[in-house]
Design a protein around this motif. Structure first.
Motif, PDB file in Angstrom:
ATOM      1  N   GLU A  85      22.786  14.526 -22.463  1.00 58.69           N
ATOM      2  CA  GLU A  85      22.565  13.120 -22.781  1.00 58.69           C
ATOM      3  C   GLU A  85      23.890  12.357 -22.767  1.00 58.69           C
ATOM      4  OE1 GLU A  85      19.956  11.336 -23.324  1.00 58.69           O
ATOM      5  OE2 GLU A  85      18.302  12.624 -23.966  1.00 58.69           O
ATOM      6  N   SER A  86      23.795  11.059 -22.509  1.00 57.70           N
ATOM      7  CA  SER A  86      24.948  10.190 -22.679  1.00 57.70           C
ATOM      8  C   SER A  86      25.355  10.190 -24.146  1.00 57.70           C
ATOM      9  CB  SER A  86      24.605   8.763 -22.227  1.00 57.70           C
ATOM     10  OG  SER A  86      25.593   7.852 -22.662  1.00 57.70           O
ATOM     11  N   GLU A  87      26.653  10.215 -24.394  1.00 59.74           N
ATOM     12  CA  GLU A  87      27.150  10.285 -25.768  1.00 59.74           C
ATOM     13  C   GLU A  87      27.669   8.939 -26.254  1.00 59.74           C
ATOM     14  OE1 GLU A  87      29.944  13.480 -26.149  1.00 59.74           O
ATOM     15  OE2 GLU A  87      28.663  14.918 -25.088  1.00 59.74           O
ATOM     16  N   SER A  88      27.173   7.861 -25.678  1.00 63.83           N
ATOM     17  CA  SER A  88      27.602   6.533 -26.105  1.00 63.83           C
ATOM     18  C   SER A  88      26.379   5.682 -26.414  1.00 63.83           C
ATOM     19  CB  SER A  88      28.450   5.865 -25.021  1.00 63.83           C
ATOM     20  OG  SER A  88      27.629   5.496 -23.931  1.00 63.83           O
ATOM     21  N   HIS A 121      31.588   9.178 -21.244  1.00 66.38           N
ATOM     22  CA  HIS A 121      31.805   7.876 -20.614  1.00 66.38           C
ATOM     23  C   HIS A 121      30.485   7.197 -20.236  1.00 66.38           C
ATOM     24  CE1 HIS A 121      36.021   8.907 -20.530  1.00 66.38           C
ATOM     25  NE2 HIS A 121      35.771   9.996 -19.822  1.00 66.38           N
ATOM     26  N   SER A 122      29.450   7.411 -21.019  1.00 69.24           N
ATOM     27  CA  SER A 122      28.184   6.657 -20.925  1.00 69.24           C
ATOM     28  C   SER A 122      27.239   7.109 -19.825  1.00 69.24           C
ATOM     29  CB  SER A 122      28.459   5.143 -20.758  1.00 69.24           C
ATOM     30  OG  SER A 122      29.252   4.668 -21.825  1.00 69.24           O
ATOM     31  N   LYS A 296      32.190   3.544 -12.401  1.00 71.85           N
ATOM     32  CA  LYS A 296      32.258   2.335 -13.232  1.00 71.85           C
ATOM     33  C   LYS A 296      32.458   1.087 -12.387  1.00 71.85           C
ATOM     34  CE  LYS A 296      34.394   0.677 -17.483  1.00 71.85           C
ATOM     35  NZ  LYS A 296      35.350   0.986 -18.567  1.00 71.85           N
ATOM     36  N   GLN A 297      33.192   1.207 -11.298  1.00 68.62           N
ATOM     37  CA  GLN A 297      33.473   0.059 -10.454  1.00 68.62           C
ATOM     38  C   GLN A 297      32.406  -0.180  -9.384  1.00 68.62           C
ATOM     39  OE1 GLN A 297      35.826  -2.167 -10.797  1.00 68.62           O
ATOM     40  NE2 GLN A 297      36.868  -1.163 -12.491  1.00 68.62           N
ATOM     41  N   GLN A 302      25.368  -1.699 -17.285  1.00 62.26           N
ATOM     42  CA  GLN A 302      24.375  -2.301 -18.165  1.00 62.26           C
ATOM     43  C   GLN A 302      24.887  -2.325 -19.601  1.00 62.26           C
ATOM     44  OE1 GLN A 302      20.934   0.183 -17.648  1.00 62.26           O
ATOM     45  NE2 GLN A 302      21.267   0.326 -15.451  1.00 62.26           N
ATOM     46  N   SER A 303      24.746  -3.494 -20.248  1.00 65.86           N
ATOM     47  CA  SER A 303      25.062  -3.627 -21.671  1.00 65.86           C
ATOM     48  C   SER A 303      26.447  -3.088 -22.001  1.00 65.86           C
ATOM     49  CB  SER A 303      24.011  -2.890 -22.516  1.00 65.86           C
ATOM     50  OG  SER A 303      22.722  -3.359 -22.235  1.00 65.86           O
TER      51      SER A 303
END
Length: 322
Positions: A85-88, A121-122, A296-297, A302-303
């Motif tokens: 899972e994403s940790e952010s 990192h999401s 990321k770039q 989102q959000s």
């Protein structure tokens, strides 16, 4: 006395020949010994290296990381997936990861560092099992007639391509079921070849593709594989290690195909990352930073809690003062 000795010798020779004939006849008429029959009936145990690797991986992870283990199914066959899972608090999407031939979904080089660190990192990660292409000692088959007049196949498929594509589809569905809408793809070595072919064949767009040290297998040559880049409609990070003249040639073929794309708005970033080809904490950290920076770039964020810069600088950009 001598005559008696000669007669005795001839009699002994005659009896010996008779006994030998009897033994030969008995041996011919007697069935194989019970031990021979037992060995002939024993079923040969064929080695299953991939199943052994996967079973060992599951056993290692089951203790503290059993929650990451997913059993997926494609074409009626179960296969392993490792999900993190994403940790952010602002998850961006999920990265589907394909390991190289004779590897596994937590391969220590490239796959494991990204699989474990990208969630910080999401991004969630889903690393899936890719079937072996062939045995390590599989003999190379050479055509007896190279000039048979047959035209080469225009767009040859990789071995197990249909199976791998079905597994990617199953992985995408799992990600959707878990609530992630954005999917990116990453492949390492032959896994990169599958990821590239999948994105080109499906016309995938508005996501991202990460190719790390691409490798291919017959019947798809390096040149054939590179041509798939011309059809891509999504941002691509081509991350390779320039160790040999062959690596240089293959990288140029991929770059040339990227230059021919009609859709030049999607980024194509090729990096000779030989200085990063170290399997230690510093090398792995640099690898994760490059992959995360590109995503990321070049994906729809989102959000985001932090605003991204308006300038599209990909991973690097030239200073106006240079």
């Amino acid at each position: 006395m001598k005559k008696l000795t000669l007669t005795t010798w001839l009699l002994t020779l005659s009896l010996s020949s008779a006994w030998a004939e009897d033994e030969d006849t008995t041996a011919a008429d007697t069935p194989a010994s019970s031990s021979s029959v037992v060995q002939a009936d024993v079923e040969r145990v064929m080695p299953t290296p991939q199943q052994t690797r996967i079973a060992g991986l599951i056993d290692r992870l089951s203790g503290n990381y059993g929650h990451e283990i997913e059993t997926l199914n494609a074409q009626g066959t179960d296969f392993l997936g490792l999900f993190r899972e994403s940790e952010s608090g602002d998850p961006q999407g999920c990265l589907i990861m394909l390991h190289g031939d004779h590897g596994h979904p937590d391969w220590p080089q490239v796959i494991s560092p990204i699989r474990e660190q990208l969630p910080v990192h999401s991004w969630c990660t889903l690393s899936v099992e890719v079937p072996d292409i062939g045995g390590r000692a599989t003999p190379v088959s050479i055509s007896a007639n190279e000039d048979d007049g047959a035209a080469p196949e225009e767009n040859p498929a990789l071995p197990n391509e249909e199976t791998v594509f079905a597994r990617i589809d199953a992985a995408v569905q799992l990600i959707r079921d878990k609530g992630y809408s954005q999917v990116a793809y990453m492949g390492y070595r032959t896994g990169a070849a599958y990821a590239l072919r999948f994105a080109a064949e499906r016309g995938t767009s508005n996501q991202a593709l990460i190719l790390i040290e691409p490798r291919t297998f017959a019947p798809v040559s390096e040149f054939d594989l590179a041509q798939n880049i011309e059809r891509l409609r999504l941002p691509v990070l081509d991350y390779y290690f320039n160790r040999t003249a062959r690596d240089t040639r293959f990288a140029r073929q991929r770059q040339a195909a990227a230059n021919k794309r009609t859709n030049r708005q999607a980024a194509y970033t090729q990096i000779d990352a030989l200085p990063d080809a170290r399997y230690d904490p510093s090398g792995n950290k640099r690898l994760v930073q490059r992959v995360w920076g590109f995503m990321k770039q070049n994906t729809n964020q989102q959000s985001q809690r932090k605003e991204l810069p308006e300038l599209d600088k990909e991973l690097f950009y030239d200073s106006p003062n240079d």
